[in-house]
Design an enzyme around this catalytic site. Structure first.
Site, mmCIF file in Angstrom:
data_model
loop_
_atom_site.group_PDB
_atom_site.id
_atom_site.type_symbol
_atom_site.label_atom_id
_atom_site.label_comp_id
_atom_site.label_asym_id
_atom_site.label_seq_id
_atom_site.Cartn_x
_atom_site.Cartn_y
_atom_site.Cartn_z
ATOM 1 N N HIS A 11 0.825 -1.212 0.000
ATOM 2 C CA HIS A 11 0.000 0.000 0.000
ATOM 3 C C HIS A 11 0.858 1.260 0.000
ATOM 4 C CE1 HIS A 11 0.993 -0.597 4.241
ATOM 5 N NE2 HIS A 11 0.786 0.695 4.415
ATOM 6 N N ASP A 20 0.508 5.031 1.607
ATOM 7 C CA ASP A 20 -0.306 5.535 2.720
ATOM 8 C C ASP A 20 -1.338 6.570 2.264
ATOM 9 O OD1 ASP A 20 0.868 3.968 4.694
ATOM 10 O OD2 ASP A 20 2.474 5.412 5.057
ATOM 11 N N HIS A 47 4.603 0.138 0.293
ATOM 12 C CA HIS A 47 5.327 -0.674 1.270
ATOM 13 C C HIS A 47 4.439 -1.769 1.833
ATOM 14 C CE1 HIS A 47 3.690 2.905 3.266
ATOM 15 N NE2 HIS A 47 3.506 2.140 4.334
ATOM 16 N N ARG A 72 4.439 6.653 13.480
ATOM 17 C CA ARG A 72 4.508 7.209 12.118
ATOM 18 C C ARG A 72 4.006 8.647 12.065
ATOM 19 N NH1 ARG A 72 0.736 4.692 7.730
ATOM 20 N NH2 ARG A 72 -0.466 6.612 7.892
HETATM 21 C C1 SIN Z 1 2.900 1.680 7.481
HETATM 22 O O1 SIN Z 1 2.253 0.806 6.881
HETATM 23 O O2 SIN Z 1 2.772 2.866 7.209
HETATM 24 C C2 SIN Z 1 3.875 1.261 8.556
HETATM 25 C C3 SIN Z 1 4.781 0.188 8.123
HETATM 26 C C4 SIN Z 1 5.314 -0.650 9.257
HETATM 27 O O3 SIN Z 1 4.673 -0.724 10.312
HETATM 28 O O4 SIN Z 1 6.365 -1.264 9.086
#
Ligand code: SIN
Length: 274
Positions: free
Chosen positions: A99, A101, A255, A270
């Site tokens: 995905h 974000d 990611h 985040r």
């Molecule tokens: C996310 O999906 O923005 C975070 C990625 C993660 O937790 O490694």
């Protein structure tokens, strides 16, 4: 004082390790500029041993732009701009899919900063894929086919109702988020606003259909593109250590947070940059 950052590429297409800076302290203009240019070039940057408080992380992220406040994820007590991704057996992760974000809003975030706060003994790696590399690897006629197509992105695809009925309060927050974030369209291929370089811009997390095609054509094309992005050639995989920080360009990457660590716990913070 030597303010030159050491930037070491982690592969030919995406990812670099950055050394010789301390993120907990305000960056000088020169440090910020070097970091920003490294980000444009490598799309995702990794820094080891950077303990940052939520307020320090927020302040760093604000150097890049205004910050997004997530409609459903919980946030740090000290800073509502810092999402807390605290996952374990009773709260399994929902980001173990490819995905980008927050593509469910009209102007999706330009970047994000992720800090590792509590890690499982093993597992919990994150992988990033380059939308540039994925696009460049397509044949010219196929790239032509994608040009001008528009895809629908829907908040509910990654945040479905059944996962948000835990409490009255959670369900009310989810319903409000659905109301405020109806499905919307983005191009299937987008150009980077700084370099103009083209990148594939559909992601399995939020993209539901290509509206310019018949439903079966859309399904076939999206399943090809979702599979295409998972080619290891386009990716970098990061094995987290405590207090690592990653910064990525969310306009041209996607990611996947590997969910192999349950029942262990994993906590990440985040900041999401608009
Ligand atoms: C996310 O999906 O923005 C975070 C990625 C993660 O937790 O490694």
């Amino acid at each position: 004082m030597n303010e030159r950052l050491k930037v070491t590429p982690l592969g030919p297409y995406i990812g670099a390790l950055v050394e010789n800076l301390t993120l907990a302290k305000p960056l000088s203009d020169s440090q910020f500029e070097q970091l920003y240019h490294a980000l444009l070039k490598h799309q995702v940057l990794f820094m080891r041993n950077q303990p940052v408080t939520p307020v320090q992380q927020r302040d760093l992220a604000r150097r890049f732009g205004d910050l997004h406040i997530h409609p459903v994820y919980p946030h740090a007590a000290e800073a509502e701009e810092i999402i807390v991704l605290d996952t374990h057996d009773n709260n399994p992760p929902d980001n173990d899919n490819w995905h980008t974000d927050v593509t469910f809003i009209a102007n999706p975030p330009s970047g994000a900063i992720l800090a590792a706060k509590l890690l499982p003994e093993t597992g919990g790696d994150t992988l990033w894929a380059s939308g540039f590399a994925a696009y460049d690897a397509l044949s010219a006629p196929f790239r032509e086919l994608l040009t001008g197509l528009r895809a629908e992105h829907d908040f509910k695809k990654s945040f479905p109702e059944y996962k948000h009925r835990g409490s009255e309060e959670e369900y009310a927050r989810w319903k409000l988020a659905v109301e405020k974030n109806p499905p919307l369209l983005h191009p299937v291929v987008r150009s980077h606003p700084v370099s103009g370089r083209k990148a594939l811009y559909v992601n399995e997390g939020f993209t539901t259909r290509i509206v310019d095609l018949a439903p079966k054509e859309s399904d076939a094309l999206l399943s090809f593109l979702f599979a295409h992005i998972t080619k290891p050639e386009f990716q970098v995989r990061w094995r987290w250590q405590q207090d690592d920080v990653a910064i990525w360009d969310n306009r041209v990457t996607q990611h996947y947070a590997n969910a192999d660590y349950l029942p262990q716990r994993r906590i990440m913070h985040r900041a999401t940059i608009l």
